[in-house]
Design an enzyme around this catalytic site. Sequence first.
Site, PDB file in Angstrom:
ATOM      1  N   HIS A  57       0.864  -1.180   0.000  1.00  0.00           N
ATOM      2  CA  HIS A  57       0.000   0.000   0.000  1.00  0.00           C
ATOM      3  C   HIS A  57       0.902   1.232   0.000  1.00  0.00           C
ATOM      4  O   HIS A  57       1.751   1.391   0.881  1.00  0.00           O
ATOM      5  CB  HIS A  57      -0.923   0.000   1.216  1.00  0.00           C
ATOM      6  CG  HIS A  57      -1.893  -1.143   1.223  1.00  0.00           C
ATOM      7  ND1 HIS A  57      -2.142  -1.910   2.338  1.00  0.00           N
ATOM      8  CD2 HIS A  57      -2.654  -1.666   0.228  1.00  0.00           C
ATOM      9  CE1 HIS A  57      -3.025  -2.845   2.031  1.00  0.00           C
ATOM     10  NE2 HIS A  57      -3.349  -2.727   0.763  1.00  0.00           N
ATOM     11  N   GLU A  60       1.798   3.719   3.098  1.00  0.00           N
ATOM     12  CA  GLU A  60       2.330   3.176   4.358  1.00  0.00           C
ATOM     13  C   GLU A  60       3.845   3.326   4.333  1.00  0.00           C
ATOM     14  O   GLU A  60       4.595   2.408   4.009  1.00  0.00           O
ATOM     15  CB  GLU A  60       1.856   1.730   4.520  1.00  0.00           C
ATOM     16  CG  GLU A  60       0.330   1.663   4.604  1.00  0.00           C
ATOM     17  CD  GLU A  60      -0.236   0.255   4.597  1.00  0.00           C
ATOM     18  OE1 GLU A  60       0.545  -0.719   4.638  1.00  0.00           O
ATOM     19  OE2 GLU A  60      -1.482   0.131   4.549  1.00  0.00           O
ATOM     20  N   HIS A 151       3.722  -3.380   6.872  1.00  0.00           N
ATOM     21  CA  HIS A 151       2.621  -2.439   6.647  1.00  0.00           C
ATOM     22  C   HIS A 151       2.504  -1.448   7.804  1.00  0.00           C
ATOM     23  O   HIS A 151       3.135  -1.605   8.855  1.00  0.00           O
ATOM     24  CB  HIS A 151       1.295  -3.187   6.531  1.00  0.00           C
ATOM     25  CG  HIS A 151       1.128  -3.964   5.267  1.00  0.00           C
ATOM     26  ND1 HIS A 151       0.278  -3.588   4.258  1.00  0.00           N
ATOM     27  CD2 HIS A 151       1.713  -5.122   4.851  1.00  0.00           C
ATOM     28  CE1 HIS A 151       0.345  -4.456   3.265  1.00  0.00           C
ATOM     29  NE2 HIS A 151       1.199  -5.412   3.605  1.00  0.00           N
ATOM     30  N   GLU A 215       1.785  -5.326  10.866  1.00  0.00           N
ATOM     31  CA  GLU A 215       1.286  -3.960  11.016  1.00  0.00           C
ATOM     32  C   GLU A 215       2.112  -3.281  12.113  1.00  0.00           C
ATOM     33  O   GLU A 215       2.096  -3.697  13.264  1.00  0.00           O
ATOM     34  CB  GLU A 215      -0.194  -3.972  11.401  1.00  0.00           C
ATOM     35  CG  GLU A 215      -1.091  -4.677  10.395  1.00  0.00           C
ATOM     36  CD  GLU A 215      -1.370  -3.844   9.158  1.00  0.00           C
ATOM     37  OE1 GLU A 215      -0.982  -2.652   9.139  1.00  0.00           O
ATOM     38  OE2 GLU A 215      -1.973  -4.379   8.212  1.00  0.00           O
TER      39      GLU A 215
END
Length: 327
Positions: A57, A60, A151, A215
């Site tokens: 993404h 990010e 991420h 994450e």
Amino acid sequence: MSELNFLKTTRNNEDTLAPSTFDGENCHFQIHDTGIIEVTPKSVTTDDIYIISCGIHGNETAPIEFTNETLEKIYRDELSINSPTLFIFGNPKAMNIGKRFSEYNLNRCFNGAYKDLAENYEVKRASVLEKQCYDFVAKYDGKQLFHFDLHCALKKSEMERFALVPKSADRQRDHHFNLALANMGVQASLFSHKESTVFSSFSFEKLNAYSATVELGKVYPFGQNPEGKFRAAQETIESLLSSRQLENKVLPKAFTIYASINKEYDDFSFTFEEEESANFTLFKKGDHIFTQNNEKYLAAEDNLRMIFPNSKVILGQRALLLIKELE
């Protein structure tokens, strides 16, 4: 490359880049395509190989920036690595426009899902990335692959750093693998219940990897990531690649995915304020979580938590994950 900046080269060639090779002091570098850099130590002293991916993404930015720093440190011989590693900057076009994706969510295109989608930038990119991963692993038959797909989350979270681990397979509970996550600051590991279209599921299913979608904290624009906030993740990656011993830390709490909720009707809506809600919000039995097709969805039992609520996804895509801590 007189002024070496892998990220700048990637962003300046978002569509494609001619292959090139060059040597650092102790490693051989191969740029296979834009944002796909294989680094091979001149002396390989481990049975492990790695894929370090970021920027699937494009907004990010923290793992994108520190992965670039790690690559530059290797090239300048400030970091000596022992393991062949494929570094991937996933979505250069989305990076350049500062968005999650340009046309379609790249992390819904893997495990061959791109074959069933209309052609666009992300669909073509997923095909390229899968091929490069297959080619990389084929060179090192018998070595164990580890894949960390890095991420950042759009939402605040009661557990700021967490990992999504493909399936609840015993081998994904490997102590070294989980210790690596712990050293990154990961507080919770979510074990998926089925194959999916995300990058880490592809490497698990097709490449026999120990893999995770990691994450690491809140999204910030390029150049605005708080100093030191992501240092633990970067230092852990560098320790793994150079075979340095990891610190002995408390392993992440283990969760299983209780339910994956897709948006199937246009009337899908949550009962809470979506923008202000936090990942890992706790529900008790009977709590009304969302409405869809004029039907209320109530929590079936106590101690369910949610992650990734997003009512704005297109029909057929995931709007919410409900998770539950394993005993």
